[in-house]
Design a protein around this motif. Sequence first.
Motif, PDB file in Angstrom:
ATOM      1  N   SER A 153      46.887  88.584  -3.703  1.00 20.62           N
ATOM      2  CA  SER A 153      46.617  88.222  -2.271  1.00 20.62           C
ATOM      3  C   SER A 153      45.560  88.767  -1.806  1.00 20.62           C
ATOM      4  N   TRP A 154      44.963  88.010  -0.728  1.00 18.89           N
ATOM      5  CA  TRP A 154      43.486  88.624  -0.437  1.00 18.89           C
ATOM      6  C   TRP A 154      43.073  88.014   1.039  1.00 18.89           C
ATOM      7  N   VAL A 155      42.191  88.623   1.805  1.00 17.48           N
ATOM      8  CA  VAL A 155      41.649  88.161   2.859  1.00 17.48           C
ATOM      9  C   VAL A 155      40.040  88.413   2.791  1.00 17.48           C
ATOM     10  N   VAL A 156      39.471  87.517   3.255  1.00 20.83           N
ATOM     11  CA  VAL A 156      37.648  87.466   3.337  1.00 20.83           C
ATOM     12  C   VAL A 156      37.354  87.532   4.630  1.00 20.83           C
ATOM     13  N   ILE A 157      36.602  88.515   4.949  1.00 14.66           N
ATOM     14  CA  ILE A 157      36.051  88.378   6.505  1.00 14.66           C
ATOM     15  C   ILE A 157      34.398  88.329   6.160  1.00 14.66           C
ATOM     16  N   GLN A 158      33.736  87.412   6.742  1.00 11.95           N
ATOM     17  CA  GLN A 158      32.291  87.470   6.378  1.00 11.95           C
ATOM     18  C   GLN A 158      31.784  86.916   7.691  1.00 11.95           C
ATOM     19  N   GLN A 159      30.376  87.361   7.931  1.00 12.54           N
ATOM     20  CA  GLN A 159      29.551  86.962   9.129  1.00 12.54           C
ATOM     21  C   GLN A 159      28.362  86.363   9.009  1.00 12.54           C
ATOM     22  N   ARG A 171      35.316  84.521  -8.638  1.00 16.44           N
ATOM     23  CA  ARG A 171      35.132  82.933  -8.456  1.00 16.44           C
ATOM     24  C   ARG A 171      35.421  82.511  -6.926  1.00 16.44           C
ATOM     25  N   ALA A 172      36.744  83.086  -6.453  1.00 14.49           N
ATOM     26  CA  ALA A 172      37.181  82.763  -5.218  1.00 14.49           C
ATOM     27  C   ALA A 172      35.950  83.305  -4.141  1.00 14.49           C
ATOM     28  N   SER A 173      35.458  84.663  -4.266  1.00 13.26           N
ATOM     29  CA  SER A 173      34.610  85.274  -3.549  1.00 13.26           C
ATOM     30  C   SER A 173      33.467  84.404  -3.462  1.00 13.26           C
ATOM     31  N   ARG A 174      32.979  83.968  -4.537  1.00 10.71           N
ATOM     32  CA  ARG A 174      31.510  82.981  -4.692  1.00 10.71           C
ATOM     33  C   ARG A 174      31.850  81.751  -3.545  1.00 10.71           C
ATOM     34  N   LEU A 175      32.905  81.371  -4.028  1.00  6.75           N
ATOM     35  CA  LEU A 175      33.334  79.916  -3.353  1.00  6.75           C
ATOM     36  C   LEU A 175      33.464  80.081  -1.779  1.00  6.75           C
ATOM     37  N   VAL A 176      34.162  81.144  -1.353  1.00  2.00           N
ATOM     38  CA  VAL A 176      33.884  81.390   0.213  1.00  2.00           C
ATOM     39  C   VAL A 176      32.736  81.426   0.663  1.00  2.00           C
ATOM     40  N   ALA A 177      31.672  82.297  -0.100  1.00  2.00           N
ATOM     41  CA  ALA A 177      30.537  82.375   0.520  1.00  2.00           C
ATOM     42  C   ALA A 177      29.809  81.134   0.610  1.00  2.00           C
ATOM     43  N   LYS A 178      29.885  80.258  -0.415  1.00  2.00           N
ATOM     44  CA  LYS A 178      29.207  79.078  -0.308  1.00  2.00           C
ATOM     45  C   LYS A 178      29.778  77.974   0.606  1.00  2.00           C
ATOM     46  N   VAL A 179      31.051  78.066   0.843  1.00  2.00           N
ATOM     47  CA  VAL A 179      31.657  77.043   1.876  1.00  2.00           C
ATOM     48  C   VAL A 179      30.910  77.366   3.218  1.00  2.00           C
ATOM     49  N   ASP A 180      31.008  78.679   3.391  1.00  5.18           N
ATOM     50  CA  ASP A 180      30.492  79.227   4.945  1.00  5.18           C
ATOM     51  C   ASP A 180      28.898  79.179   4.923  1.00  5.18           C
ATOM     52  N   SER A 181      28.296  79.042   3.898  1.00  7.71           N
ATOM     53  CA  SER A 181      26.789  79.021   3.901  1.00  7.71           C
ATOM     54  C   SER A 181      26.195  77.531   3.673  1.00  7.71           C
ATOM     55  N   ALA A 185      28.619  74.447   2.775  1.00  6.30           N
ATOM     56  CA  ALA A 185      29.364  73.266   3.234  1.00  6.30           C
ATOM     57  C   ALA A 185      29.515  73.455   4.508  1.00  6.30           C
ATOM     58  N   VAL A 186      29.396  74.434   5.407  1.00  4.47           N
ATOM     59  CA  VAL A 186      29.705  74.482   6.874  1.00  4.47           C
ATOM     60  C   VAL A 186      28.325  74.751   7.131  1.00  4.47           C
ATOM     61  N   GLN A 187      27.439  73.784   7.630  1.00  6.97           N
ATOM     62  CA  GLN A 187      25.979  73.977   8.024  1.00  6.97           C
ATOM     63  C   GLN A 187      25.928  74.085   9.526  1.00  6.97           C
ATOM     64  N   ASP A 188      26.281  75.294  10.156  1.00 10.31           N
ATOM     65  CA  ASP A 188      26.399  75.603  11.647  1.00 10.31           C
ATOM     66  C   ASP A 188      25.225  76.571  12.066  1.00 10.31           C
ATOM     67  N   GLY A 189      24.438  76.550  11.345  1.00 10.92           N
ATOM     68  CA  GLY A 189      23.108  77.401  11.647  1.00 10.92           C
ATOM     69  C   GLY A 189      23.215  78.836  11.513  1.00 10.92           C
ATOM     70  N   PHE A 190      24.197  79.426  10.945  1.00 16.63           N
ATOM     71  CA  PHE A 190      24.411  80.816  10.841  1.00 16.63           C
ATOM     72  C   PHE A 190      24.244  81.246   9.412  1.00 16.63           C
ATOM     73  N   ASN A 191      23.420  82.337   9.264  1.00 14.36           N
ATOM     74  CA  ASN A 191      22.967  82.635   7.606  1.00 14.36           C
ATOM     75  C   ASN A 191      23.973  83.779   7.538  1.00 14.36           C
ATOM     76  N   LEU A 192      24.814  83.894   6.476  1.00 15.94           N
ATOM     77  CA  LEU A 192      25.694  84.812   6.051  1.00 15.94           C
ATOM     78  C   LEU A 192      25.016  86.364   5.699  1.00 15.94           C
ATOM     79  N   TYR A 193      25.490  87.261   6.332  1.00 18.01           N
ATOM     80  CA  TYR A 193      24.839  88.579   5.831  1.00 18.01           C
ATOM     81  C   TYR A 193      25.746  89.592   5.283  1.00 18.01           C
ATOM     82  N   LEU A 194      26.979  89.199   5.616  1.00 17.61           N
ATOM     83  CA  LEU A 194      28.083  90.140   5.271  1.00 17.61           C
ATOM     84  C   LEU A 194      29.247  89.283   4.748  1.00 17.61           C
ATOM     85  N   HIS A 195      29.894  89.987   3.884  1.00 19.40           N
ATOM     86  CA  HIS A 195      30.984  89.548   2.991  1.00 19.40           C
ATOM     87  C   HIS A 195      31.987  90.668   2.691  1.00 19.40           C
TER      88      HIS A 195
END
Length: 419
Positions: free
Chosen positions: A156-162, A125-135, A137-147
């Motif tokens: 404990s965890w770290v997420v790096i997405q682009q 669920r955390a993984s999906r939420l992280v992706a949703k926020v950056d795609s 909730a944060v509408q900055d014109g960048f389309n996610l392609y890596l998670h």
Amino acid sequence: MANRSGSADLPLHGGRVPAWLADRMAKLGGVICQAIIEQYGRDELLSRLSHPFWFQSFGAVMGMDWHSSGITTSVIGALKRGLQPLERELGLYVCGGRGRHSRKTPDELVSIGDRVGFDGDALARASRLVAKVDSAAVQDGFNLYLHGFIVAADGSWVVIQQGMRDATSTARRYHWKSDGLSDFVDAPHAAIEGENAGEIVNLADHRAGRARSAQVDLLAELGPDGIVDQLIDLMPKKDLPEPAQMTLPHLVMPAHHDIREKDVMMRRLHGALAAAETQAPKDFTELLLVPGIGARTVQSIAQVAEVIHGAPNRFADPARFAMAHGGKDGAPFPVPLKVYDETINVLRYAVVKARLGQTEQMEAIRRLDTQSRQLEKTAKGPGFQDYVAEEWRRSPEYGGRTVFDDAAEPFARVKKTAR
């Protein structure tokens, strides 16, 4: 709440990582992670991975293009391959990746949770939420392609997405860290990297709490069609203040592919070279017994030592770490495969010895980093162009290689274009 580390601009680059480099990146990345965990613990490694400056330097020291968006994909891939055989021993698991691999992340987390004992469903669920926020909730014109989702056995965890923005040929990398995260939609990022593209919609900013609540109320009152009708009647909004995360210190990676002197803090490079030249004969007696280890390898180890031991403020110039093992496209010089392999052997030797209770080799690497910082105050060394020219001259001796080696007249062509 999690702290933001900053932002950075990343040129969007295509291409591929050849097998001869990908295999070595997996080995070097894995052993560097082992060394950090051995010295500082697993939480420290997660903290560093959430730091955009360190992450970029980490990729550069592994011979990847020093400034491009490709570092994100290649480093995540290298860690996934390099740490997989060690995941039970280290209690560290790398999930996700680019494209279709990113979509498998929730299933991977559930599977690992079943084996290890943490709540895989909650992390999915955390993984999906992280992706949703950056795609969304944060509408900055960048389309996610890596998670990429890196999780420890304790949960404990770290997420790096682009994400990418085709119109400007740029990429933006987002860093998340679970430590201190209390809310997924209220200033959750550990860091955001990317070009300031002007006005954005950032509903994850802590100042947007009223906007988030109002959206929920509007949806209940008007429904989707009613909201659209209201939007049609709205006049254009005035310019809004720049979002907070874009005003934090950020790393600007230039568009030019070659490394230039202005991209490198030369005093720090000279400090590493001086430490390798003057201190290694005293301190590296045991390490130098490893077959094939020479002076050029010790220079690379001095820079790897900084990746292992350096403080966050040491990574403001990721280009400097490309001076350890070059770059796959010949910038600043071809990847010296013999030196690269020797560096891996030295680090493996030191890590194995440390696990047996013999820490002399790991301490020698730590001292090399300390000596580099001390000597950089007074050390003199070759100019940037002279240093690079010497690496090119000795490249055949070091087993230098680039991605152009499969093409006709490979060495002449890459040398011409890189300079």
